[in-house]
Design an enzyme around this catalytic site. Structure first.
Site, PDB file in Angstrom:
ATOM      1  N   ASP A 132      37.621  39.809  42.737  1.00 33.75           N
ATOM      2  CA  ASP A 132      36.523  39.304  43.554  1.00 33.75           C
ATOM      3  C   ASP A 132      36.350  40.186  44.795  1.00 33.75           C
ATOM      4  O   ASP A 132      36.186  41.390  44.671  1.00 33.75           O
ATOM      5  CB  ASP A 132      36.805  37.831  43.891  1.00 33.75           C
ATOM      6  CG  ASP A 132      35.646  37.098  44.523  1.00 33.75           C
ATOM      7  OD1 ASP A 132      34.723  36.696  43.795  1.00 33.75           O
ATOM      8  OD2 ASP A 132      35.678  36.930  45.758  1.00 33.75           O
ATOM      9  N   HIS A 178      36.342  32.643  36.211  1.00 36.01           N
ATOM     10  CA  HIS A 178      36.384  33.601  37.319  1.00 36.01           C
ATOM     11  C   HIS A 178      37.801  33.883  37.801  1.00 36.01           C
ATOM     12  O   HIS A 178      38.144  35.020  38.129  1.00 36.01           O
ATOM     13  CB  HIS A 178      35.545  33.056  38.474  1.00 36.01           C
ATOM     14  CG  HIS A 178      35.501  33.949  39.680  1.00 36.01           C
ATOM     15  ND1 HIS A 178      35.036  35.245  39.640  1.00 36.01           N
ATOM     16  CD2 HIS A 178      35.883  33.726  40.975  1.00 36.01           C
ATOM     17  CE1 HIS A 178      35.113  35.779  40.850  1.00 36.01           C
ATOM     18  NE2 HIS A 178      35.619  34.883  41.674  1.00 36.01           N
TER      19      HIS A 178
END
Length: 288
Positions: free
Chosen positions: A104, A270
């Site tokens: 991320d 994610h």
């Protein structure tokens, strides 16, 4: 959560970085994403430390690292500034060259680190991102709805800071629990650490500045690179149940920015390092 690791605070030219380090072998720097801390890596760092000297650090503005004052152009939270922190951290620890894996926001810092310090980063792995500039360039309705926080957090201070600060726990839980796996990837100990750190108004502000920089000065830095590409091998892993899979061709976009790209979708969302720790660790061991 990190048995046998040492916790250190390392002063850089711009701030102080909190990290844990442990293991032996080639150095491997691990960088977390939003709105987390280096604790993100607690499920795989012990395994990786059997083959690597692992350094898991809090980015500036996050966790227990320093939170420097910002500026009108958001430069103190540019990925260039964050990458410089990590280059100095690795120098302080005695690691002239090293591997990097980022998730991320940490992957965006890792990308800039490999560009600005190309002689030091031997290989790079990124988890569940496509390049920042290209994601903004190729924004669709589906992406904007799924990654609404990208556009909320870049609004001028102090609007998002006040909104989040009114109930930071609820915001964190909603933001991070919205994926296909909900909150199940997070252990109680990790979740407690994330919430402890995110309750700090300085962290909320710094994390907004991270996103403001991404939409402004970071893109200017990318544009200034011209046609220059990463020259180190790049591994791209993303969740087949996540937004990257649904909205972008991750490998194609990374091939716009790097010369040597390989990767695949993994059967998760994610938060890959916490949802699929054994699979992610195996992929990193094979690549590095």
């Amino acid at each position: 959560m990190f048995p046998g690791f040492r916790m250190l605070d390392v002063a850089t030219s711009g701030t102080t970085i909190r990290l844990r380090t442990g293991g032996s072998g080639p150095p491997l720097l691990l960088l977390h994403g939003y709105p987390q801390t280096h604790v993100l890596w607690h499920k795989i760092a012990p395994r990786l430390s059997q083959r690597f000297t692992v350094v898991a650090a809090d980015l500036r503005g996050y966790g227990d690292s320093g939170k420097p004052e910002t500026s009108q152009d958001h430069a103190p939270y540019s990925k260039r500034a964050m990458a410089q922190d990590m280059a100095e951290v690795m120098t302080a620890l005695g690691h002239d060259s090293f591997f990097v894996c980022g998730h991320d926001r940490g992957a965006r810092v890792s990308h800039r680190l490999a560009l600005d310090h190309a002689d030091r980063v031997k290989k790079l792995a990124v988890l569940d991102i496509a390049p920042t500039r290209e994601m903004y360039r190729d924004t669709t309705d589906a992406f904007a709805r799924a990654y609404w926080h990208w556009f909320f957090l870049i609004t001028p201070a102090p609007f998002p800071e006040r909104m989040i600060g009114a109930d930071p726990d609820s915001y964190w839980l909603k933001k991070c629990g919205a994926g296909s796996a909900g909150l199940t990837p997070f252990t109680e100990a990790a979740l407690n650490d994330y919430l402890r750190c995110f309750r700090d108004p300085r962290t909320i502000h710094a994390s907004c500045e991270d996103y403001r920089a991404a939409a402004a000065i970071d893109i200017a830095h990318d544009d200034a690179d011209g046609t220059r590409k990463l020259n180190c091998p790049l591994l791209v892993l993303w969740g087949q149940n996540g937004v990257i899979e649904k909205c972008f061709d991750a490998l194609a976009l990374w091939r716009e920015r790097a010369a040597d790209v390989r990767g695949q979708a993994l059967p998760g969302g994610h938060y890959l390092a916490e949802e699929l720790p054994d699979l992610v660790a195996a992929e990193l061991e094979r690549f590095f």
